[in-house]
Design an enzyme around this catalytic site. Structure first.
Site, PDB file in Angstrom:
ATOM      1  N   SER A   1       0.760  -1.199   0.025  1.00  0.00           N
ATOM      2  CA  SER A   1       0.087  -0.115  -0.062  1.00  0.00           C
ATOM      3  C   SER A   1       0.938   1.146   0.159  1.00  0.00           C
ATOM      4  CB  SER A   1      -0.921   0.039   1.197  1.00  0.00           C
ATOM      5  OG  SER A   1      -1.660   1.294   1.351  1.00  0.00           O
TER       6      SER A   1
ATOM      7  N   SER B   1      -0.359   3.893   1.275  1.00  0.00           N
ATOM      8  CA  SER B   1      -1.128   5.130   2.145  1.00  0.00           C
ATOM      9  C   SER B   1       0.246   5.422   3.085  1.00  0.00           C
ATOM     10  CB  SER B   1      -2.100   4.360   2.822  1.00  0.00           C
ATOM     11  OG  SER B   1      -3.457   4.128   1.876  1.00  0.00           O
TER      12      SER B   1
ATOM     13  N   THR C   1      -9.751  -0.859   3.924  1.00  0.00           N
ATOM     14  CA  THR C   1      -9.741  -1.066   2.455  1.00  0.00           C
ATOM     15  C   THR C   1     -10.352  -2.458   2.217  1.00  0.00           C
ATOM     16  OG1 THR C   1      -8.581  -0.845   0.481  1.00  0.00           O
ATOM     17  CG2 THR C   1      -7.405  -1.746   2.461  1.00  0.00           C
TER      18      THR C   1
ATOM     19  N   LYS D   1     -14.798  -2.936   4.028  1.00  0.00           N
ATOM     20  CA  LYS D   1     -15.305  -1.500   3.972  1.00  0.00           C
ATOM     21  C   LYS D   1     -16.783  -1.513   4.475  1.00  0.00           C
ATOM     22  CE  LYS D   1     -12.351   0.703   0.644  1.00  0.00           C
ATOM     23  NZ  LYS D   1     -12.427   1.527  -0.653  1.00  0.00           N
TER      24      LYS D   1
ATOM     25  N   ASN E   1     -14.470   3.674   4.685  1.00  0.00           N
ATOM     26  CA  ASN E   1     -12.969   3.487   4.483  1.00  0.00           C
ATOM     27  C   ASN E   1     -12.181   4.496   5.403  1.00  0.00           C
ATOM     28  OD1 ASN E   1     -13.573   6.415   3.491  1.00  0.00           O
ATOM     29  ND2 ASN E   1     -11.743   6.034   2.153  1.00  0.00           N
TER      30      ASN E   1
ATOM     31  N   ASP F   1     -13.951   7.875   0.017  1.00  0.00           N
ATOM     32  CA  ASP F   1     -13.587   7.387  -1.329  1.00  0.00           C
ATOM     33  C   ASP F   1     -14.480   8.340  -1.893  1.00  0.00           C
ATOM     34  OD1 ASP F   1     -11.980   5.227  -1.028  1.00  0.00           O
ATOM     35  OD2 ASP F   1     -13.413   4.150  -0.534  1.00  0.00           O
TER      36      ASP F   1
ATOM     37  N   ALA G   1     -20.005  -3.288  -7.807  1.00  0.00           N
ATOM     38  CA  ALA G   1     -20.978  -2.987  -6.881  1.00  0.00           C
ATOM     39  C   ALA G   1     -20.443  -3.061  -5.457  1.00  0.00           C
ATOM     40  CB  ALA G   1     -22.268  -3.474  -7.385  1.00  0.00           C
TER      41      ALA G   1
ATOM     42  N   GLY H   1      -6.816   5.975 -11.310  1.00  0.00           N
ATOM     43  CA  GLY H   1      -7.113   5.912  -9.831  1.00  0.00           C
ATOM     44  C   GLY H   1      -6.039   6.418  -8.981  1.00  0.00           C
TER      45      GLY H   1
ATOM     46  N   GLN I   1      -8.747  10.974  -1.727  1.00  0.00           N
ATOM     47  CA  GLN I   1      -9.305  10.285  -0.562  1.00  0.00           C
ATOM     48  C   GLN I   1      -8.361  10.257   0.757  1.00  0.00           C
ATOM     49  OE1 GLN I   1      -8.809   7.265   1.418  1.00  0.00           O
ATOM     50  NE2 GLN I   1      -7.165   6.641   0.095  1.00  0.00           N
TER      51      GLN I   1
END
Length: 277
Positions: free
Chosen positions: A16, A18, A68, A72, A93, A108, A133, A247, A254
């Protein structure tokens, strides 16, 4: 000086970006912040340890954590309260630990909207086809409808999940037309733009969720995956001549919104985007 301790809960998140995003922006702002991963792929008990991880974070004084794939939605019953957006989307998130409470947020949707407006400010939202979805998908759909999408056509291989999301969004945005299709080609054929929100294309889920041959050069194409930076489908859309949204911007924006929730400080979003690696 106050310091912050934050984290990320997910499965298979060793790579990640992040931690780097949050810690780098904290250094830029001159504040001490540590960001740690809680990877259920490495955690005893795996996905069943989600409740234990949140308790562990509270015990060790975390200010908050991001959440994540694939937690979520699973995290919601473990929280005390939700923001309006998180409740409407049905996915979280970002969790803030404050005054003994666990507060669930969703950044998000706001991150996606900010990135989309920045990248394709004049894109048509007359009819949008969305593949996926799940938790991230719900946030993206909420963002698209909040930005004024007139029609949103949904597809997911999990048909019941797509139907449930379609029903919820239809109730939230009665002025828009929200439909659910059982064939992926049906949501793409007449769309002015297409959004890919499934995990297919991630390094951990290689491949494409549908054939790039379904895309048309007149359409814009948006990807929510940012690892890898360019999925196979995003590259194919560019070759076809589609206007594209990667993305990366959603991931950065976010994170910036979550950073602000964790610390109460406003990050430099453009700097974060420029420094993303």
């Amino acid at each position: 000086m106050m310091s912050w301790l934050c984290g990320l809960v997910g499965d298979g998140i060793a790579k990640s970006r992040s931690p780097a995003m949050h810690e780098r922006e904290a250094r830029n702002l001159g504040i001490p912040l540590v960001y740690r991963l809680a990877d259920t792929a490495e955690w005893q008990g795996g996905g069943g340890a989600l409740a234990d991880i949140l308790e562990w974070m509270e015990r060790f004084g975390f200010n908050g954590t991001n959440v994540t794939h694939p937690y979520k939605q699973a995290v919601i019953p473990l929280l005390d309260t939700l923001s309006d957006a998180a409740r409407a989307i049905g996915a979280v998130n970002t969790v803030v630990f404050r005054d003994g409470k666990r507060i669930g947020h969703n950044t998000d949707w706001s991150g996606y909207a900010a990135n989309f407006r920045r990248t394709l400010p004049d894109a048509s939202l007359q009819r949008v086809g969305q593949v996926g979805a799940g938790g991230a998908a719900a946030a993206v759909a909420y963002a698209l409808l909040s930005m004024g999408a007139a029609r949103l056509d949904l597809f997911d291989v999990a048909t019941e999940r797509a139907a449930a999301l379609g029903d919820r969004l239809g109730n939230l945005f009665p002025e828009a037309q929200v439909t659910v299709a059982t064939c992926v080609a049906d949501v793409i054929a007449e769309a002015s733009g297409v959004v890919q929100t499934s995990p297919i294309g991630m390094d951990s889920h290689p491949g494409t969720p549908f054939s790039a041959s379904l895309l048309q050069s007149r359409q814009w194409f948006s990807e929510v995956i940012y690892f890898p930076r360019e999925t196979e489908l995003l590259a194919a859309a560019r070759v076809k001549g589609c206007q594209t949204v990667s993305g990366i911007g959603m991931a950065v924006f976010q994170a910036a919104d979550a950073f602000e929730l964790f610390t109460g400080l406003v990050p430099d979003r453009e700097r974060m985007l420029k420094e993303f690696d």
